[in-house]
Design a protein around this motif. Structure first.
Motif, PDB file in Angstrom:
ATOM      1  N   TRP A 388       0.706  -1.368   0.041  1.00  0.00           N
ATOM      2  CA  TRP A 388      -0.299  -0.551  -0.273  1.00  0.00           C
ATOM      3  C   TRP A 388       1.373   0.950  -0.262  1.00  0.00           C
ATOM      4  O   TRP A 388       1.425   1.835   1.228  1.00  0.00           O
ATOM      5  CB  TRP A 388      -0.874  -0.194   1.708  1.00  0.00           C
ATOM      6  CG  TRP A 388      -1.840   1.031   1.468  1.00  0.00           C
ATOM      7  CD1 TRP A 388      -2.697   1.745   0.434  1.00  0.00           C
ATOM      8  CD2 TRP A 388      -2.697   1.475   2.968  1.00  0.00           C
ATOM      9  NE1 TRP A 388      -3.246   2.824   0.954  1.00  0.00           N
ATOM     10  CE2 TRP A 388      -2.925   2.510   2.085  1.00  0.00           C
ATOM     11  CE3 TRP A 388      -2.435   0.762   3.995  1.00  0.00           C
ATOM     12  CZ2 TRP A 388      -4.373   3.225   3.567  1.00  0.00           C
ATOM     13  CZ3 TRP A 388      -3.277   1.838   4.621  1.00  0.00           C
ATOM     14  CH2 TRP A 388      -4.314   2.785   4.806  1.00  0.00           C
ATOM     15  N   ASP A 416      -2.604  -1.146  -4.541  1.00  0.00           N
ATOM     16  CA  ASP A 416      -3.972  -1.161  -3.090  1.00  0.00           C
ATOM     17  C   ASP A 416      -4.565   0.322  -3.458  1.00  0.00           C
ATOM     18  O   ASP A 416      -4.532   1.236  -4.710  1.00  0.00           O
ATOM     19  CB  ASP A 416      -2.861  -0.553  -2.548  1.00  0.00           C
ATOM     20  CG  ASP A 416      -3.311  -1.211  -0.487  1.00  0.00           C
ATOM     21  OD1 ASP A 416      -4.815  -0.427  -1.173  1.00  0.00           O
ATOM     22  OD2 ASP A 416      -3.519  -1.496   0.066  1.00  0.00           O
ATOM     23  N   ILE A 453      -7.525  -2.971  -6.346  1.00  0.00           N
ATOM     24  CA  ILE A 453      -7.979  -3.353  -5.799  1.00  0.00           C
ATOM     25  C   ILE A 453      -9.550  -2.606  -5.819  1.00  0.00           C
ATOM     26  O   ILE A 453      -9.499  -1.339  -6.423  1.00  0.00           O
ATOM     27  CB  ILE A 453      -8.254  -3.116  -4.278  1.00  0.00           C
ATOM     28  CG1 ILE A 453      -8.484  -2.609  -2.855  1.00  0.00           C
ATOM     29  CG2 ILE A 453      -7.999  -1.172  -4.325  1.00  0.00           C
ATOM     30  CD1 ILE A 453      -7.922  -2.124  -1.872  1.00  0.00           C
ATOM     31  N   TRP A 534      -8.952  -7.364  -6.431  1.00  0.00           N
ATOM     32  CA  TRP A 534      -8.831  -7.398  -4.872  1.00  0.00           C
ATOM     33  C   TRP A 534      -9.736  -6.772  -3.651  1.00  0.00           C
ATOM     34  O   TRP A 534     -10.320  -5.867  -3.972  1.00  0.00           O
ATOM     35  CB  TRP A 534      -7.674  -6.515  -4.367  1.00  0.00           C
ATOM     36  CG  TRP A 534      -7.103  -7.043  -3.151  1.00  0.00           C
ATOM     37  CD1 TRP A 534      -7.580  -7.193  -1.796  1.00  0.00           C
ATOM     38  CD2 TRP A 534      -6.211  -5.578  -2.568  1.00  0.00           C
ATOM     39  NE1 TRP A 534      -7.412  -7.168  -0.601  1.00  0.00           N
ATOM     40  CE2 TRP A 534      -6.323  -6.502  -0.659  1.00  0.00           C
ATOM     41  CE3 TRP A 534      -5.188  -4.918  -2.808  1.00  0.00           C
ATOM     42  CZ2 TRP A 534      -5.178  -5.406   0.038  1.00  0.00           C
ATOM     43  CZ3 TRP A 534      -4.276  -4.704  -2.037  1.00  0.00           C
ATOM     44  CH2 TRP A 534      -4.855  -4.461  -0.354  1.00  0.00           C
ATOM     45  N   ASP A 536     -11.753  -5.340  -1.054  1.00  0.00           N
ATOM     46  CA  ASP A 536     -11.320  -5.806   0.650  1.00  0.00           C
ATOM     47  C   ASP A 536     -11.945  -4.891   1.541  1.00  0.00           C
ATOM     48  O   ASP A 536     -13.090  -4.524   0.459  1.00  0.00           O
ATOM     49  CB  ASP A 536      -9.984  -4.577   0.936  1.00  0.00           C
ATOM     50  CG  ASP A 536      -9.072  -4.674   1.668  1.00  0.00           C
ATOM     51  OD1 ASP A 536      -9.227  -5.223   3.284  1.00  0.00           O
ATOM     52  OD2 ASP A 536      -8.369  -2.915   2.116  1.00  0.00           O
ATOM     53  N   ARG A 596     -10.889 -10.606   2.114  1.00  0.00           N
ATOM     54  CA  ARG A 596     -10.416 -10.306   2.987  1.00  0.00           C
ATOM     55  C   ARG A 596     -11.891 -11.125   3.817  1.00  0.00           C
ATOM     56  O   ARG A 596     -11.481 -11.851   4.575  1.00  0.00           O
ATOM     57  CB  ARG A 596     -10.455  -9.195   3.494  1.00  0.00           C
ATOM     58  CG  ARG A 596      -9.711  -8.769   4.887  1.00  0.00           C
ATOM     59  CD  ARG A 596      -9.119  -7.702   5.212  1.00  0.00           C
ATOM     60  NE  ARG A 596      -9.757  -6.954   5.645  1.00  0.00           N
ATOM     61  CZ  ARG A 596     -10.163  -5.310   6.061  1.00  0.00           C
ATOM     62  NH1 ARG A 596      -9.154  -5.338   6.309  1.00  0.00           N
ATOM     63  NH2 ARG A 596     -10.925  -4.815   6.469  1.00  0.00           N
ATOM     64  N   TRP A 609      -7.168 -13.824   2.268  1.00  0.00           N
ATOM     65  CA  TRP A 609      -6.178 -13.812   3.251  1.00  0.00           C
ATOM     66  C   TRP A 609      -6.394 -13.153   4.091  1.00  0.00           C
ATOM     67  O   TRP A 609      -7.527 -12.277   4.633  1.00  0.00           O
ATOM     68  CB  TRP A 609      -4.992 -13.133   2.392  1.00  0.00           C
ATOM     69  CG  TRP A 609      -4.713 -10.895   2.920  1.00  0.00           C
ATOM     70  CD1 TRP A 609      -4.043 -10.517   3.871  1.00  0.00           C
ATOM     71  CD2 TRP A 609      -5.584 -10.340   2.698  1.00  0.00           C
ATOM     72  NE1 TRP A 609      -4.675  -9.699   3.302  1.00  0.00           N
ATOM     73  CE2 TRP A 609      -5.539  -9.270   3.432  1.00  0.00           C
ATOM     74  CE3 TRP A 609      -7.607 -10.762   1.632  1.00  0.00           C
ATOM     75  CZ2 TRP A 609      -6.603  -8.155   2.581  1.00  0.00           C
ATOM     76  CZ3 TRP A 609      -7.972  -9.562   1.911  1.00  0.00           C
ATOM     77  CH2 TRP A 609      -7.445  -8.447   2.499  1.00  0.00           C
ATOM     78  N   ASP A 612      -5.526  -8.099   8.192  1.00  0.00           N
ATOM     79  CA  ASP A 612      -3.602  -6.867   8.617  1.00  0.00           C
ATOM     80  C   ASP A 612      -2.910  -7.572  10.093  1.00  0.00           C
ATOM     81  O   ASP A 612      -3.809  -7.551  11.437  1.00  0.00           O
ATOM     82  CB  ASP A 612      -4.255  -5.707   9.214  1.00  0.00           C
ATOM     83  CG  ASP A 612      -5.191  -5.224   7.640  1.00  0.00           C
ATOM     84  OD1 ASP A 612      -5.076  -5.115   6.276  1.00  0.00           O
ATOM     85  OD2 ASP A 612      -6.012  -4.242   8.337  1.00  0.00           O
ATOM     86  N   PHE A 645       1.732  -6.698   7.669  1.00  0.00           N
ATOM     87  CA  PHE A 645       1.422  -5.696   7.095  1.00  0.00           C
ATOM     88  C   PHE A 645       2.431  -4.197   8.263  1.00  0.00           C
ATOM     89  O   PHE A 645       2.281  -3.691   7.061  1.00  0.00           O
ATOM     90  CB  PHE A 645      -0.469  -5.808   7.703  1.00  0.00           C
ATOM     91  CG  PHE A 645      -1.414  -4.759   7.080  1.00  0.00           C
ATOM     92  CD1 PHE A 645      -0.815  -3.620   5.279  1.00  0.00           C
ATOM     93  CD2 PHE A 645      -1.593  -3.861   7.583  1.00  0.00           C
ATOM     94  CE1 PHE A 645      -1.621  -3.436   5.066  1.00  0.00           C
ATOM     95  CE2 PHE A 645      -2.568  -2.873   7.049  1.00  0.00           C
ATOM     96  CZ  PHE A 645      -2.160  -2.740   5.681  1.00  0.00           C
ATOM     97  N   ARG A 668       1.489 -14.177  -0.884  1.00  0.00           N
ATOM     98  CA  ARG A 668       1.502 -12.346  -1.195  1.00  0.00           C
ATOM     99  C   ARG A 668       2.911 -11.692  -0.058  1.00  0.00           C
ATOM    100  O   ARG A 668       2.415 -11.865   0.493  1.00  0.00           O
ATOM    101  CB  ARG A 668       0.580 -12.221  -1.451  1.00  0.00           C
ATOM    102  CG  ARG A 668       0.424 -10.590  -1.807  1.00  0.00           C
ATOM    103  CD  ARG A 668      -0.841  -9.901  -2.275  1.00  0.00           C
ATOM    104  NE  ARG A 668      -1.114  -9.833  -0.558  1.00  0.00           N
ATOM    105  CZ  ARG A 668      -2.469  -8.676  -0.052  1.00  0.00           C
ATOM    106  NH1 ARG A 668      -3.216  -8.175  -1.266  1.00  0.00           N
ATOM    107  NH2 ARG A 668      -3.096  -8.209   1.610  1.00  0.00           N
ATOM    108  N   HIS A 670       3.121  -7.939   1.395  1.00  0.00           N
ATOM    109  CA  HIS A 670       2.276  -6.736   1.383  1.00  0.00           C
ATOM    110  C   HIS A 670       2.478  -6.228   2.589  1.00  0.00           C
ATOM    111  O   HIS A 670       2.913  -6.319   3.681  1.00  0.00           O
ATOM    112  CB  HIS A 670       0.621  -7.232   1.452  1.00  0.00           C
ATOM    113  CG  HIS A 670      -0.755  -6.263   1.377  1.00  0.00           C
ATOM    114  ND1 HIS A 670      -0.093  -5.002   0.338  1.00  0.00           N
ATOM    115  CD2 HIS A 670      -1.444  -5.931   1.847  1.00  0.00           C
ATOM    116  CE1 HIS A 670      -0.966  -4.523   0.722  1.00  0.00           C
ATOM    117  NE2 HIS A 670      -2.224  -4.364   1.784  1.00  0.00           N
TER     118      HIS A 670
HETATM  119  C1  NOJ Z   1      -7.043  -2.562   4.880  1.00  0.00           C
HETATM  120  C2  NOJ Z   1      -6.375  -4.485   4.452  1.00  0.00           C
HETATM  121  O1  NOJ Z   1      -6.627  -5.407   5.083  1.00  0.00           O
HETATM  122  C3  NOJ Z   1      -4.962  -3.989   3.536  1.00  0.00           C
HETATM  123  O2  NOJ Z   1      -4.089  -5.399   3.542  1.00  0.00           O
HETATM  124  C4  NOJ Z   1      -5.045  -2.653   3.063  1.00  0.00           C
HETATM  125  O3  NOJ Z   1      -4.187  -2.276   2.422  1.00  0.00           O
HETATM  126  C5  NOJ Z   1      -5.878  -1.652   3.230  1.00  0.00           C
HETATM  127  N1  NOJ Z   1      -6.986  -1.824   4.156  1.00  0.00           N
HETATM  128  C6  NOJ Z   1      -5.673  -0.677   2.338  1.00  0.00           C
HETATM  129  O4  NOJ Z   1      -6.354  -0.526   1.246  1.00  0.00           O
END
Ligand code: NOJ
Length: 972
Positions: A388, A416, A453, A534, A536, A596, A609, A612, A645, A668, A670
């Motif tokens: 991100w 992202d 995303i 993606w 999220d 998510r 996945w 965070d 994360f 992945r 991240h």
């Molecule tokens: C929350 C997500 O869990 C994370 O992976 C992502 O980077 C942020 N949102 C921003 O989109």
């Protein structure tokens, strides 16, 4: 050892800076949730009353209706507390022995939500024909199963359901009398719960007392029936109390697994009973838990109400199809039994009892209900590079260039939320991404893809066509009034959410992903088929909502409250996005959509996945357990953010995290926007080279992973498998969750997840030889199980090949997986103690659905000893032998080994065969009926020996055999 390392987790947490700790005050504990409090209080009263406790629920025998054709029985259940309320009970026996138990209020003031199963199930299950229910004086019974050894019995009074096998109880519903389906009532007409009773006072005088006659069961107060406050929010609860409490007991199973998603051990720790590991129940309520704890029963982003109960004798499973918030208490009253108590906020009782008796059977039974992981695009098993954010098209180009310069394979670059202007998804910020299509094409030129995303919150502004169209179509979730649009706050500021329960949203959402212009509004013409998605924040995450999510009294299609469907919500968004990506082109291609949030059935849609995680060793370790738990509940395509994360992992941690990552189904890296850049090419030596080798190891093993995915797609068997799945009778393996097997390949891995380690202890569960993948050292297990210590310096990840396995790999380093399509194979034969081995390889184009028409290659490799001193390695067609098992859900009736895909790769050869553990140096190695081959033999320990030591290795170079044809090589 079922206890959790609570202390470790806690101390790690304390060591984190303040900013890195979950804000637990944002999320309810059971005692802050009205219905959970009521459910637990009920259990406490039962506990106190002990044997005098009796469930008030009973079956009315006069109401029993047996439908002999469909192995179904119906009856009325009543509660002595409310004689005027009726509940409809139905039990159905499916053709594979699964028993479905339904209970719903009949002719109530309102209707309970009864659609959870219909979102989860692949289709309406087929009922068994001809199983006869028999209604006796005290119970209803049906006996079935191949050996006629399964019995389901419904006791009338109290109402109780038992599933037995061989006379032993496997699963019992309401065995502890905690069943309580709160019926609908009206708030104004308070029901009479009071009765005048007379008692004598101390002086012997008669006194009239008012007593709540239901208090023994329900408690004395109407605790949070009509309104509930949490922090600054008020849940208006217009329907009043409607919770469902149900105890599910496994009297002969001492270990339970499943109910993801929680950051905890695979073998679930206790939450009640004597010295419980946690004090709160496990919670299933999809939530964006920022900086979650590495050991906790708290809710996380997804919920799958599926549990396995396991013993050395049998495994049974349970799917509790409920979409509302659910809390699950677990206690182990004895070593051999488990009590569970499920407390849900709303919905009918719709429980599927999966009779097993092996883990494999339970996976198959659950797969028949909710489906399996759709065979993914092959490239999606490669390495994904995310952060991100990659901030511009040029940033993406530079990152791609650096991977290539450093000869590091990668398949996917991710974008992202910052690619989108004001976080209006689909709309590129042209200041930073002026040329998204060209950028994507450049990425695709190296065989790679992009994942971009698309979150579910839509910025409420008329210049955002996606929002405006949704608003015009009236397909947004409504506030509690049922009028207008629910408005909440997310990355986009003021936002609304599409109601994916509304069928009118489906085709519309699908049309947004078209890469060409459409007549009906916006479509994503600034995208290409090389962009995948993606999803999220789809719990949904709402920054100003109660518990960071949508208020429970918001209204969905059909008038259902958000409370009824909360846990299902994220799956529908994911599903509709995947449909959109699938059909955006003329020839449909396998979509890749990461989610998510998830629910039972999400496995059919795509990968997940674990959200965070933190850059800590604890999180690295628990990520493995979480991925294993997901696999138990069918959600096999899973992984954790490599590197963590949050935080800036030191190089040692990053290396170890990549070693975990390459052994996750979804792989992945991240990182949070505030972290330092940490792409592997940025590292100093030796770390950079170590990670390059790790990435290459993943790529070399892609044939093994893809074959495991294919198996999972047909059978539901997890892709990464814990010990109890592989060795169900080995009690010593029941709690092991830090080492695991990859599919049926025979690969056993134990990633190192502790700082400063240079060795690892591995449990070998059987009397078999296990070869170190890299050094060919042959370790010996034992019939009772044995621990061995192996070297695990930073560059070493402990990987073993179980004797008796044959592994196909592709060992030529490439920049991305599509570039390996025509690469030759290496076949590694790891002989067993008996001198034999077997393995499989599945291949198809990895992109389209042509495999469903038989365009595939599925081979079996076998090593056998037809005569003393002769080892014969052969390759044969498995698809031709088992056309019905080659593709998920497709009964190929015939299979043509010369199909178009097989032809495309017909020149792909086997470039090397490696045989581990031969006894003698061969005198001849030939293709059967052919010429002598080139080979090299390094003497060493033989598989059939009892010694440990480096195994003998025979390397056959260029054996001149093809991967798609039948052949045999004779070593004599
Ligand atoms: C929350 C997500 O869990 C994370 O992976 C992502 O980077 C942020 N949102 C921003 O989109």
């Amino acid at each position: 050892m079922r206890s959790v390392v609570l202390f470790g987790a806690l101390s790690a947490l304390l060591a984190l800076p303040d900013a890195l700790a979950v804000k637990s005050q944002d999320f309810k504990t059971c005692s802050q949730s009205g219905f959970c409090r009521r459910g637990r209080a009920l259990a406490a009263r039962a506990q106190e009353a002990q044997s005098s406790w009796n469930s008030p629920y009973s079956v009315d025998p006069s109401s029993i209706l047996i439908l002999p054709e469909d192995s179904t029985v119906k009856a009325v259940v009543k509660s002595s507390l409310y004689p005027e309320i009726k509940f409809g009970l139905e039990l159905r026996i499916h053709d594979d022995g699964v028993v479905r138990v339904l209970l719903d209020e009949v002719d109530g003031l309102r209707k309970r939500y009864d659609e959870a199963a219909s979102w989860a199930l692949v289709s309406e299950p087929k009922l068994s024909k001809g199983i006869r229910w028999a209604a006796g004086k005290k119970e209803l019974r049906a006996v079935f199963g191949e050996k006629n050894d399964i019995e389901v019995a419904v006791n009338y009074d109290p109402f109780r359901v038992r599933l037995r096998r061989g006379g032993e109880d496997q699963i019992v519903l309401n065995g502890r009398g905690l069943l309580h389906m709160e019926h609908f009532r009206s708030q104004t007409l308070k029901e009479t719960t009071e009765e005048v009773v007379s008692e004598e006072n101390a002086e012997g005088q008669e006194v009239l007392q008012i007593e709540n006659v239901r208090a023994w069961f329900e408690g004395d107060s109407e605790d949070a029936y009509w309104e509930e406050k949490f922090s600054s929010w008020t849940d208006s609860k217009p329907k009043g109390p409607e919770s469902l409490s149900l105890d599910i007991t496994f009297p002969n199973h001492g270990t339970v697994y499943g109910i993801p998603q929680h950051a905890t051990n695979l073998s679930l720790p206790s939450t009640t009973g004597e010295s419980p590991s946690y004090t709160d129940p496990f919670r299933l309520y999809n939530a964006d838990v920022f900086e979650y704890i590495a050991s906790s029963p708290m809710s996380l982003y997804g919920s799958i109400p599926v549990m396995h109960a396991h013993s050395a004798e049998t495994t049974v499973g349970l799917f509790n199809a409920i979409g509302s918030e659910t809390w699950i208490d677990i206690a182990y009253p004895t070593k051999r039994s488990t009590h569970t108590h499920w407390i849900s906020e709303s919905g009918i009782m719709d429980v599927f009892l999966l009779p097993g008796p092996t883990p494999e059977d339970v996976f198959a039974q659950y797969a028949r209900l909710t489906g399996t992981t759709a065979l993914p695009a092959h490239w999606s098993l490669g390495y994904h590079q995310c952060r991100w954010n990659y901030v511009s098209s040029d940033d993406v180009r530079t990152v791609q260039k650096r991977f290539d310069e450093e000869d590091m394979p990668v398949d996917v670059f991710w974008l992202d939320i910052e690619y989108a202007q004001d976080h209006k998804y689909f709309i590129w910020d042209h200041k930073t991404f002026p040329d998204p299509v060209e950028m994507t094409n450049e990425v695709a030129a190296a065989g790679r893809k992009m994942v971009v995303i698309v979150d579910p919150h839509l910025k409420r502004t008329s210049d955002y066509p996606v929002y405006q169209e949704a608003s015009d179509l009236d397909i947004l979730v409504k506030p509690k009034s049922g009028e207008g649009e629910y408005e909440g706050w997310c990355w986009t500021g003021s936002s609304s959410w599409i109601d994916h329960f509304n069928p009118a949203s489906w085709d519309w959402w699908i049309s947004k992903f078209k890469t060409t212009k459409i007549d009906t509004g916006f479509s994503w013409i600034e995208s290409t088929e090389d962009i995948h998605i993606w999803n999220d924040m789809n719990e949904p995450s709402i920054f100003n909502g109660p518990e960071i999510t949508m208020p429970k009294d918001s209204i969905h299609y059909g008038g259902w409250e958000h409370r009824d469907v909360h846990n299902i919500n994220g799956m529908l968004f994911h599903n509709n996005t995947a449909q959109a990506v699938r059909v955006r082109s003329d020839i449909s291609k396998r979509p890749f959509v990461l989610t998510r949030s998830f629910y039972a059935g999400s496995q059919r849609v795509g990968a997940m996945w674990t959200g965070d995680n933190l850059g800590t060793w604890d999180h690295m370790a628990v990520g493995i357990k979480m991925v294993l738990a997901n696999g138990i509940a069918g959600m096999a395509f899973a992984g954790s953010d490599v590197g963590g994360f949050f935080g800036n992992p030191e190089p040692e941690m990053l290396v170890r995290w990549y070693q975990v990552g390459i052994f996750s189904p979804f792989f992945r890296a991240h990182a949070h926007i505030d972290t330092k850049r940490r792409e592997p090419f940025l590292l100093d030596e030796p770390y950079k080279s170590i990670i390059r080798d790790i990435l290459r190891l993943r790529y070399s093993m892609l044939p093994i992973w893809y074959t495991a995915f294919k198996e999972n797609s047909v059978t539901g068997m997890p892709i990464v498998r814990p010990h109890y799945v592989m060795f169900p009778q080995d009690t010593a393996g029941f709690d092991i969750d830090d080492q695991f097997f990859v599919g049926s390949s025979g690969i056993l891995v134990k990633p190192v997840t502790e700082k400063g380690k240079n060795e690892a202890t591995i449990y070998l569960p059987e009397d078999q030889v296990y070869y170190d993948y890299f050094t060919q050292y042959a370790y010996r297990g034992s019939i009772k199980g044995k621990y061995v210590i192996v070297a695990a310096e930073l560059h070493q990840v402990p990987v073993f090949i179980r004797g008796g396995s044959i592994l196909p790999t592709r060992e030529r380093p490439r920049r991305s997986s599509p570039l390996m399509r025509l690469d030759p194979f290496t076949i590694r034969v790891a002989l067993s103690k008996a001198g034999t081995a077997r393995g499989e390889l599945y291949l198809d184009d990895g992109v389209t659905y042509l495999h469903q028409q038989g365009e595939l290659v599925w081979r079996e490799f076998v090593a056998e000893q037809p005569q003393k001193k002769i080892t014969r390695i052969s390759s044969r067609d498995l698809a031709a032998q088992n056309p019905g098992k080659a593709v998920d859900g497709v009964a190929l009736t015939t299979y043509d080994p010369k199909n178009a895909f097989a032809k495309e790769i017909e020149e792909v050869r086997v470039e090397k065969i490696v045989i581990l553990g031969l006894v003698w140096k061969p005198s001849s190695v030939k293709v059967e009926g052919g010429a002598e081959l080139k080979w090299e033999f390094v003497p060493g320990v033989a598989a059939i020996d009892t010694k440990e030591g480096t195994a003998s290795v025979l390397i056959i170079k260029d054996p001149k055999v093809l991967i798609t044809s039948d052949w045999a090589i004779v070593v004599s």
